[in-house]
Design a protein around this motif. Structure first.
Motif, PDB file in Angstrom:
ATOM      1  N   LEU A  90      -9.324  -3.892  -2.478  1.00  0.00           N
ATOM      2  CA  LEU A  90      -8.128  -3.138  -2.100  1.00  0.00           C
ATOM      3  C   LEU A  90      -8.174  -2.797  -0.615  1.00  0.00           C
ATOM      4  O   LEU A  90      -7.167  -2.901   0.082  1.00  0.00           O
ATOM      5  CB  LEU A  90      -8.024  -1.865  -2.941  1.00  0.00           C
ATOM      6  N   ARG A  91      -9.338  -2.417  -0.130  1.00  0.00           N
ATOM      7  CA  ARG A  91      -9.473  -2.106   1.294  1.00  0.00           C
ATOM      8  C   ARG A  91      -9.106  -3.336   2.141  1.00  0.00           C
ATOM      9  O   ARG A  91      -8.367  -3.219   3.132  1.00  0.00           O
ATOM     10  CB  ARG A  91     -10.902  -1.658   1.586  1.00  0.00           C
ATOM     11  N   PHE A  92      -9.617  -4.488   1.766  1.00  0.00           N
ATOM     12  CA  PHE A  92      -9.305  -5.721   2.499  1.00  0.00           C
ATOM     13  C   PHE A  92      -7.805  -5.996   2.478  1.00  0.00           C
ATOM     14  O   PHE A  92      -7.210  -6.361   3.506  1.00  0.00           O
ATOM     15  CB  PHE A  92     -10.064  -6.899   1.873  1.00  0.00           C
ATOM     16  N   HIS A  93      -7.175  -5.813   1.334  1.00  0.00           N
ATOM     17  CA  HIS A  93      -5.771  -6.186   1.212  1.00  0.00           C
ATOM     18  C   HIS A  93      -4.821  -5.136   1.789  1.00  0.00           C
ATOM     19  O   HIS A  93      -3.697  -5.475   2.169  1.00  0.00           O
ATOM     20  CB  HIS A  93      -5.436  -6.526  -0.236  1.00  0.00           C
ATOM     21  N   VAL A  94      -5.247  -3.879   1.877  1.00  0.00           N
ATOM     22  CA  VAL A  94      -4.451  -2.903   2.626  1.00  0.00           C
ATOM     23  C   VAL A  94      -4.425  -3.301   4.100  1.00  0.00           C
ATOM     24  O   VAL A  94      -3.370  -3.301   4.749  1.00  0.00           O
ATOM     25  CB  VAL A  94      -5.021  -1.476   2.451  1.00  0.00           C
ATOM     26  N   ILE A 112       1.846   5.973  -4.055  1.00  0.00           N
ATOM     27  CA  ILE A 112       2.483   7.085  -4.769  1.00  0.00           C
ATOM     28  C   ILE A 112       3.158   6.557  -6.030  1.00  0.00           C
ATOM     29  O   ILE A 112       3.058   7.153  -7.111  1.00  0.00           O
ATOM     30  CB  ILE A 112       3.494   7.797  -3.855  1.00  0.00           C
ATOM     31  N   HIS A 113       3.833   5.430  -5.896  1.00  0.00           N
ATOM     32  CA  HIS A 113       4.506   4.778  -7.034  1.00  0.00           C
ATOM     33  C   HIS A 113       3.501   4.445  -8.133  1.00  0.00           C
ATOM     34  O   HIS A 113       3.805   4.557  -9.327  1.00  0.00           O
ATOM     35  CB  HIS A 113       5.200   3.514  -6.521  1.00  0.00           C
ATOM     36  N   LEU A 127      -4.987   5.911  -2.121  1.00  0.00           N
ATOM     37  CA  LEU A 127      -4.607   6.576  -0.872  1.00  0.00           C
ATOM     38  C   LEU A 127      -5.827   6.922  -0.030  1.00  0.00           C
ATOM     39  O   LEU A 127      -5.759   6.906   1.207  1.00  0.00           O
ATOM     40  CB  LEU A 127      -3.780   7.823  -1.173  1.00  0.00           C
ATOM     41  N   THR A 128      -6.948   7.215  -0.675  1.00  0.00           N
ATOM     42  CA  THR A 128      -8.192   7.445   0.073  1.00  0.00           C
ATOM     43  C   THR A 128      -8.589   6.183   0.835  1.00  0.00           C
ATOM     44  O   THR A 128      -8.987   6.250   2.010  1.00  0.00           O
ATOM     45  CB  THR A 128      -9.319   7.871  -0.879  1.00  0.00           C
ATOM     46  N   GLU A 132      -8.706   5.450   5.017  1.00  0.00           N
ATOM     47  CA  GLU A 132      -9.844   4.867   5.723  1.00  0.00           C
ATOM     48  C   GLU A 132      -9.426   3.667   6.568  1.00  0.00           C
ATOM     49  O   GLU A 132      -9.865   3.510   7.713  1.00  0.00           O
ATOM     50  CB  GLU A 132     -10.918   4.449   4.717  1.00  0.00           C
ATOM     51  N   VAL A 133      -8.562   2.833   6.010  1.00  0.00           N
ATOM     52  CA  VAL A 133      -8.095   1.654   6.749  1.00  0.00           C
ATOM     53  C   VAL A 133      -7.263   2.079   7.950  1.00  0.00           C
ATOM     54  O   VAL A 133      -7.437   1.560   9.067  1.00  0.00           O
ATOM     55  CB  VAL A 133      -7.284   0.725   5.828  1.00  0.00           C
ATOM     56  N   PHE A 134      -6.348   3.021   7.748  1.00  0.00           N
ATOM     57  CA  PHE A 134      -5.513   3.499   8.858  1.00  0.00           C
ATOM     58  C   PHE A 134      -6.380   4.093   9.962  1.00  0.00           C
ATOM     59  O   PHE A 134      -6.134   3.864  11.155  1.00  0.00           O
ATOM     60  CB  PHE A 134      -4.512   4.550   8.372  1.00  0.00           C
ATOM     61  N   ALA A 135      -7.393   4.875   9.591  1.00  0.00           N
ATOM     62  CA  ALA A 135      -8.259   5.509  10.576  1.00  0.00           C
ATOM     63  C   ALA A 135      -9.048   4.474  11.373  1.00  0.00           C
ATOM     64  O   ALA A 135      -9.202   4.593  12.597  1.00  0.00           O
ATOM     65  CB  ALA A 135      -9.221   6.487   9.890  1.00  0.00           C
TER      66      ALA A 135
END
Length: 282
Positions: A90-94, A112-113, A127-128, A132-135
């Protein structure tokens, strides 16, 4: 609509090396790097799995026509968030979703959905990972990495129930209304929560259009493998808000790579029933 056989007939002239090259090109675009980490991670223990990932996952599936690359990434992060058992992927695909043009707001809205279909723990965990990815991207100099402002429903001035009932009728039509009616004699409060929260609070939020929400829902319900009746309802919904049968088949086919072939096969069975029902009612 072309049949599944017509769309997926094997190309005997397509050599494995060509499949690999095609898949690697797509994987590089999603990963944003010439040497995606998955290749090195598997090299010392299961290099063939690395090759299958590139050839099948990306060369055969993600490279198919019928969905855009952002739509495919949206389906992928939806499924992985709902399943809740693949945090590294999931981290990779975000990160990959951002690389192909999906906004941070759209990613947050997708997670959220997911709370409606996979529960709050799955949404919170997703969301966690997104945070992390956004940061990490902000630290790397991504200019579009400020805080995301809270969103309000797109139809102010109405009650949650009114807003939800209107959305339910517009999106899922008779199939959704039948679900609510079926609850009235045993769990009327659950029916009210479905209307007020799922449709009044979540579906009515801005940041993700209705077709994208239904695309995400199909991916989630298929990947979970425990929601065949709900998948049928939302296949109707996807078609009601502008999706096509071909696109629905593509979303479900893609789930073979993320949730396994049984989940995808069961999803196609649900799709066949919905398509036949709609054909008979025309």
């Amino acid at each position: 609509m072309p049949t599944t056989n017509e769309k997926s007939a094997p190309d005997t002239a397509d050599a494995p090396s060509e499949r690999y090259a095609r898949g690697l090109a797509v994987l590089q675009k999603i990963a944003g790097t010439e040497r995606p980490a998955v290749l090195d991670a598997l090299a010392g223990i299961a290099p063939d799995l690395g090759r299958f990932t590139v050839e099948f996952g990306y060369g055969d599936i993600i490279s198919r026509p019928g969905l855009t690359l952002p739509q495919r990434q949206l389906a992928t992060i939806s499924a992985l968030a709902a399943m809740g058992n693949a945090a590294p992927q999931l981290r990779f695909h975000v990160d990959g979703a951002l690389n192909v043009g999906i906004s941070r707001r759209e990613i947050v809205e997708t997670f959220i959905h997911a709370g409606v279909y996979a529960g709050f723990p799955a949404a919170l965990n997703a969301l966690t990972i997104a945070r992390e990815v956004f940061a990490a991207r902000k630290e790397a100099g991504d200019a579009d990495a400020g805080p995301i402002a809270p969103a309000t429903p797109s139809e102010p001035g109405t009650t949650r129930y009114e807003r939800g009932a209107e959305a339910l009728a517009r999106i899922d039509g008779h199939a959704g209304e039948a679900v609510v009616a079926s609850l009235q004699d045993i769990a009327p409060d659950l029916a009210r929560y479905l209307i007020e929260f799922a449709f009044g609070d979540v579906y009515s939020r801005p940041g993700l259009d209705l077709k994208s929400r239904e695309l995400a829902t199909i991916a989630m319900c298929t990947a979970l493998g425990t929601a065949a009746p709900q998948l049928r309802v939302h296949l109707h919904g996807f078609l009601n808000v502008g999706g096509t049968e071909d696109e629905a088949v593509e979303i479900i086919t893609q789930m073979a790579g993320y949730a396994g072939f049984p989940a995808a096969l069961n999803g196609i069975t649900a799709a066949r029933a919905v398509f036949d029902e709609r054909a008979q009612s025309r």
